[in-house]
Design a protein around this motif. Structure first.
Motif, mmCIF file in Angstrom:
data_model
loop_
_atom_site.group_PDB
_atom_site.id
_atom_site.type_symbol
_atom_site.label_atom_id
_atom_site.label_comp_id
_atom_site.label_asym_id
_atom_site.label_seq_id
_atom_site.Cartn_x
_atom_site.Cartn_y
_atom_site.Cartn_z
ATOM 1 N N GLY A 4 -7.504 5.713 -2.840
ATOM 2 C CA GLY A 4 -6.599 4.136 -3.060
ATOM 3 C C GLY A 4 -5.505 4.066 -3.340
ATOM 4 N N PHE A 5 -4.958 2.785 -3.504
ATOM 5 C CA PHE A 5 -3.487 2.203 -4.094
ATOM 6 C C PHE A 5 -2.744 2.853 -5.121
ATOM 7 C CE2 PHE A 5 -0.145 -1.025 -5.360
ATOM 8 C CZ PHE A 5 0.693 -0.173 -5.226
ATOM 9 N N LEU A 6 -3.131 2.528 -6.531
ATOM 10 C CA LEU A 6 -3.266 2.912 -7.800
ATOM 11 C C LEU A 6 -2.563 4.301 -7.811
ATOM 12 C CD1 LEU A 6 -5.066 0.408 -9.512
ATOM 13 C CD2 LEU A 6 -2.807 -0.146 -8.540
ATOM 14 N N ALA A 7 -4.003 5.056 -7.298
ATOM 15 C CA ALA A 7 -3.351 6.398 -7.750
ATOM 16 C C ALA A 7 -2.836 7.425 -6.752
ATOM 17 C CB ALA A 7 -5.422 6.566 -7.444
ATOM 18 N N PRO B 120 11.180 2.699 1.277
ATOM 19 C CA PRO B 120 12.068 3.167 -0.042
ATOM 20 C C PRO B 120 11.221 2.282 -1.834
ATOM 21 C CG PRO B 120 13.531 0.984 1.069
ATOM 22 C CD PRO B 120 12.622 1.725 1.839
ATOM 23 N N THR B 121 10.031 1.609 -1.339
ATOM 24 C CA THR B 121 9.209 2.218 -2.267
ATOM 25 C C THR B 121 7.518 2.453 -1.558
ATOM 26 O OG1 THR B 121 8.841 -0.575 -1.997
ATOM 27 C CG2 THR B 121 10.218 0.318 -3.238
ATOM 28 N N LYS B 122 6.416 2.732 -2.277
ATOM 29 C CA LYS B 122 5.057 2.312 -2.359
ATOM 30 C C LYS B 122 4.824 1.802 -1.329
ATOM 31 C CE LYS B 122 2.333 3.195 -5.483
ATOM 32 N NZ LYS B 122 0.913 3.297 -6.230
ATOM 33 N N GLU B 123 5.142 0.399 -1.768
ATOM 34 C CA GLU B 123 4.630 -1.003 -1.734
ATOM 35 C C GLU B 123 5.791 -1.302 -0.399
ATOM 36 O OE1 GLU B 123 6.085 -5.133 -2.539
ATOM 37 O OE2 GLU B 123 4.262 -4.783 -4.264
ATOM 38 N N ASP B 124 6.790 -0.865 0.049
ATOM 39 C CA ASP B 124 7.244 -0.875 1.545
ATOM 40 C C ASP B 124 5.769 0.110 2.844
ATOM 41 O OD1 ASP B 124 9.023 -2.874 0.594
ATOM 42 O OD2 ASP B 124 10.221 -0.840 0.363
ATOM 43 N N PHE C 262 -10.091 2.120 4.037
ATOM 44 C CA PHE C 262 -8.652 2.130 3.654
ATOM 45 C C PHE C 262 -8.795 0.105 3.033
ATOM 46 C CE2 PHE C 262 -4.375 0.143 4.922
ATOM 47 C CZ PHE C 262 -3.560 0.578 4.262
ATOM 48 N N PHE C 263 -9.040 -0.413 4.399
ATOM 49 C CA PHE C 263 -9.000 -1.907 4.006
ATOM 50 C C PHE C 263 -10.191 -1.933 2.781
ATOM 51 C CE2 PHE C 263 -7.320 -2.622 8.777
ATOM 52 C CZ PHE C 263 -6.406 -3.733 8.607
ATOM 53 N N ALA C 264 -10.739 -1.822 2.642
ATOM 54 C CA ALA C 264 -11.846 -2.048 1.596
ATOM 55 C C ALA C 264 -11.553 -1.659 0.500
ATOM 56 C CB ALA C 264 -13.512 -1.043 2.010
ATOM 57 N N MET C 265 -10.575 -0.601 0.413
ATOM 58 C CA MET C 265 -10.067 0.228 -1.100
ATOM 59 C C MET C 265 -8.686 -0.936 -1.826
ATOM 60 S SD MET C 265 -11.327 3.161 -2.192
ATOM 61 C CE MET C 265 -10.439 4.159 -3.162
ATOM 62 N N LEU C 266 -8.618 -0.672 -0.373
ATOM 63 C CA LEU C 266 -7.165 -1.495 -0.843
ATOM 64 C C LEU C 266 -7.635 -2.902 -1.169
ATOM 65 C CD1 LEU C 266 -4.450 -0.840 1.856
ATOM 66 C CD2 LEU C 266 -4.909 -0.388 -0.576
ATOM 67 N N ALA C 267 -8.246 -3.727 -0.612
ATOM 68 C CA ALA C 267 -9.066 -5.121 -0.739
ATOM 69 C C ALA C 267 -9.600 -4.862 -2.156
ATOM 70 C CB ALA C 267 -10.368 -5.939 -0.210
ATOM 71 N N ALA C 268 -10.830 -4.111 -2.762
ATOM 72 C CA ALA C 268 -10.589 -4.001 -4.273
ATOM 73 C C ALA C 268 -9.997 -4.050 -5.316
ATOM 74 C CB ALA C 268 -11.641 -2.935 -4.328
ATOM 75 N N GLU C 269 -9.047 -3.339 -4.699
ATOM 76 C CA GLU C 269 -7.613 -2.751 -5.905
ATOM 77 C C GLU C 269 -6.527 -4.184 -5.695
ATOM 78 O OE1 GLU C 269 -7.173 1.911 -6.738
ATOM 79 O OE2 GLU C 269 -6.012 0.981 -4.842
ATOM 80 N N ALA C 270 -6.159 -4.319 -4.619
ATOM 81 C CA ALA C 270 -5.028 -5.469 -4.585
ATOM 82 C C ALA C 270 -5.134 -6.426 -5.639
ATOM 83 C CB ALA C 270 -4.093 -4.922 -3.043
#
Length: 213
Positions: free
Chosen positions: A34-37, A59-63, A115-123
């Protein structure tokens, strides 16, 4: 004089390969954790790169995450290109072609859908920019399905009482949901069967019901 351009081109090629390696590792890690972990330190270890070198590329995890979303989208687009002129087929045949291609893609690259499912749930509640990027890509896929459903309604192949927009998003969400569910039960559940059953249920659900005699 020719050595400098050649060396510059070689450095650019190496940088491009390194970037692809980073994105590949990011897609797998974000799908698994997941994105957060997932941290930049996790990513740097996965690709055996110093954190400083990783931050030079992103430069960042978001980038990094936004670049991974775009890169994965382009991969998916390329995967569906072999369908060619499938839009010339009847709506039912188009739906089958898309379903089969999605089935093959997710069998080979399960991490794409996760990937898409995890990010959709977290973001959705954690990062507006990432959520918007995910929404944009998924909306493109849903729009293709919506157009197909509307076409089938016009030709009489699909039910008229189905809302094309919401049906398209439900179909897309169904694929992602079954993929995540099967991944959880992968020790006891085969990949192909639930995906095939889902495709059958979808096709039956939007198809025109038989007329009573």
């Amino acid at each position: 004089m020719a050595r400098e351009p050649a060396q510059r081109e070689l450095k650019q090629e190496r940088a491009a390969r390194t970037r692809m390696d980073i994105l590949e590792a990011a897609i797998h890690l974000f799908a698994r954790r997941g994105f957060l972990a997932t941290t930049m330190a996790d990513l740097s270890r996965a690709i055996r790169m110093t954190p400083g070198a990783l931050y030079w590329h992103f430069p960042t995890k978001e980038d990094l995450l936004l670049a991974a979303i775009e890169d994965l989208h382009q991969r998916c687009v390329r995967e569906f290109q072999p369908l060619g002129n499938y839009r010339e087929l009847p709506a039912q045949a188009q739906f089958q072609a898309i379903s089969e291609r999605a089935h093959l893609l997710l069998r080979e690259h399960r991490e794409y859908g996760i990937f898409f499912a995890m990010l959709a749930a977290e973001a959705a509640d954690a990062n507006d920019q990432v959520a918007e990027a995910i929404r944009d890509k998924l909306a493109l896929y849903a729009a293709t399905l919506e157009e197909l459903i509307r076409h089938g309604q016009e030709t009489g192949e699909f039910r008229q009482d189905v809302d094309a927009l919401h049906a398209a998003h439900s179909l897309l969400g169904g694929f992602l949901g079954v993929l995540v569910h099967q991944n959880l039960f992968r020790a006891s559940m085969d990949f192909d069967l639930p995906m095939s059953v889902l495709s059958l249920l979808m096709a039956t659900g939007i198809g025109t019901p038989p007329t009573a005699e």
